[in-house]
Scaffold this active site. Sequence first.
Site, PDB file in Angstrom:
ATOM      1  N   TYR A 117      14.241  25.969 -33.549  1.00 18.67           N
ATOM      2  CA  TYR A 117      14.698  24.668 -34.048  1.00 18.67           C
ATOM      3  C   TYR A 117      13.526  24.011 -34.766  1.00 18.67           C
ATOM      4  O   TYR A 117      12.426  23.921 -34.218  1.00 18.67           O
ATOM      5  CB  TYR A 117      15.166  23.797 -32.877  1.00 18.67           C
ATOM      6  CG  TYR A 117      15.597  22.406 -33.286  1.00 18.67           C
ATOM      7  CD1 TYR A 117      16.829  22.203 -33.899  1.00 18.67           C
ATOM      8  CD2 TYR A 117      14.781  21.301 -33.062  1.00 18.67           C
ATOM      9  CE1 TYR A 117      17.238  20.917 -34.284  1.00 18.67           C
ATOM     10  CE2 TYR A 117      15.180  20.025 -33.433  1.00 18.67           C
ATOM     11  CZ  TYR A 117      16.408  19.839 -34.042  1.00 18.67           C
ATOM     12  OH  TYR A 117      16.808  18.578 -34.414  1.00 18.67           O
ATOM     13  N   LYS A 143       4.796  15.649 -32.070  1.00 19.45           N
ATOM     14  CA  LYS A 143       4.762  15.365 -30.630  1.00 19.45           C
ATOM     15  C   LYS A 143       3.372  14.962 -30.116  1.00 19.45           C
ATOM     16  O   LYS A 143       2.982  13.816 -30.250  1.00 19.45           O
ATOM     17  CB  LYS A 143       5.348  16.553 -29.864  1.00 19.45           C
ATOM     18  CG  LYS A 143       6.832  16.792 -30.286  1.00 19.45           C
ATOM     19  CD  LYS A 143       7.615  17.550 -29.281  1.00 19.45           C
ATOM     20  CE  LYS A 143       8.966  18.009 -29.779  1.00 19.45           C
ATOM     21  NZ  LYS A 143      10.092  17.184 -29.413  1.00 19.45           N
ATOM     22  N   ASP A 162       5.631  26.766 -36.612  1.00 14.47           N
ATOM     23  CA  ASP A 162       6.084  25.429 -36.218  1.00 14.47           C
ATOM     24  C   ASP A 162       5.511  25.180 -34.824  1.00 14.47           C
ATOM     25  O   ASP A 162       6.045  25.660 -33.821  1.00 14.47           O
ATOM     26  CB  ASP A 162       7.606  25.380 -36.219  1.00 14.47           C
ATOM     27  CG  ASP A 162       8.134  24.031 -35.720  1.00 14.47           C
ATOM     28  OD1 ASP A 162       7.341  23.258 -35.143  1.00 14.47           O
ATOM     29  OD2 ASP A 162       9.334  23.774 -35.891  1.00 14.47           O
TER      30      ASP A 162
HETATM   31  N1  HOZ Z   1      15.305  17.981 -30.413  1.00 10.15           N
HETATM   32  C1  HOZ Z   1      14.458  17.309 -29.509  1.00 10.15           C
HETATM   33  C2  HOZ Z   1      13.786  18.205 -28.569  1.00 10.15           C
HETATM   34  N2  HOZ Z   1      13.786  19.548 -28.849  1.00 10.15           N
HETATM   35  C3  HOZ Z   1      15.222  16.292 -28.753  1.00 10.15           C
HETATM   36  C4  HOZ Z   1      14.854  14.990 -29.214  1.00 10.15           C
HETATM   37  C5  HOZ Z   1      15.501  13.856 -28.457  1.00 10.15           C
HETATM   38  O1  HOZ Z   1      16.666  13.919 -28.088  1.00 10.15           O
HETATM   39  O2  HOZ Z   1      14.847  12.876 -28.302  1.00 10.15           O
END
Ligand code: HOZ
Length: 427
Positions: free
Chosen positions: A144, A267, A239
């Site tokens: 992702y 992050k 990534d």
């Molecule tokens: N896609 C985010 C973690 N892999 C989630 C982000 C969120 O819901 O804050």
Amino acid sequence: MESSKSLSAWQKSQQYIPGGVNSPVRNFSKVGGHPRFIERGSGSKVYDIDGNGYIDYVASWGPLILGHAHPEIVNAVSAASSHGTSFGAPTTLETELAEIIVNAVPSIEKVRLVNSGTEATMSAIRLARGYTGRDKIIKIDGCYHGHVDYLLAKAGSGVATFGLSDSGGVPEDFARNTLTVPFNNPEAVKATIDANPDEIACLILEPIMGNMGIIPPREGYLNELREITEQHGIVLIFDEVITGFRVAYGGAQSYYDVTPDMTCLGKVIGGGLPVGAYGGKRDIMQCVAPEGDVYQAGTLSGNPLAVTAGITTLNKLSAPGVYEQLETNASTLADGLSEATQKNGIDAWHSRVGSMLMLYFTPETVTDADGARTADTERYRKYFWGLLESGVYVAPSQFEAGFVSLVHSQEDISTTVQAASEVISKL
Ligand code: HOZ
């Protein structure tokens, strides 16, 4: 456990916000029930608006490696805010963060700061396309990279949680140039390159998959990808939005000793405020405007508050013993969970790299997205609720990651293991 205030907050939020949340997995729809609305966080814990406290392993989905409301971050951000919250002009803070990143991450010679991981991956791919003059890209099934149109094909995280193969609203033409292959399978990458000679701009992947649970690379896999992409003039993009400064100070690339051409970060480098970054070799990065013709911009990019939180976090992470401490915390937790499933005869695959971990309810060894999809998500749902009711907050989806922080105490971890053992004994 009383949660009526969270329930009414959710009922209200749904009137104004799709699903009542600003990112889909947060609304608990695949585990059922209603989300807990958080009032505050402190150290290893979050507290909801009904007054319940939870030992938190979501950690804002990864950034909070120092825990919630770390006093040094709070003080630094508050001091920075008194000087102004945004200028839209360069500050020396941005250079300071860029310098820390360049010194820490082996492959990055120059870096551009953006506001999110999504912006980082989108911009990195535009740059790879501009640099190579090619259109096609290879992505890995289950990785992702944020909600970029052409990267939602076979994506992990919420796309996997909701069982979607891709997203509505993405014209077929946009995804036409995205070719997907399984993780841990260099042969599939070779075959795709052979079928598309001189057409592939880049291969993008999470070096440790962190959006289908946690799936580490097989020994030698990343090196093989390095060799194959180099042979064909394909830009290799790691990534490291999740893994950067998380599994090691220099990220997964230093953990596995592999040098990509470009890296995306997010992050942890924002210390809990919105920051992303993409960087890499000097000759690639010089194609970015204004040095080159690949355009990318942002009003709030390099925001002084976010950059201050990032600098403070990374400085703390550079202290000796930090990653050893994370390893100790996370391995104690993982060993305890593993013992609990074994003792109760529950089929489980425990996956962990450093302070990232996930428990899959499957007899399989999970080495790719298809393996992760064999997991019993109904069992995970029960596990999630059992833990939440016991005051432990883990991701409300099998297809996310768990994060251990520096402030998870031995007491937190033994309380978690005890709670998990009880929950697992009833599965
Ligand atoms: N896609 C985010 C973690 N892999 C989630 C982000 C969120 O819901 O804050």
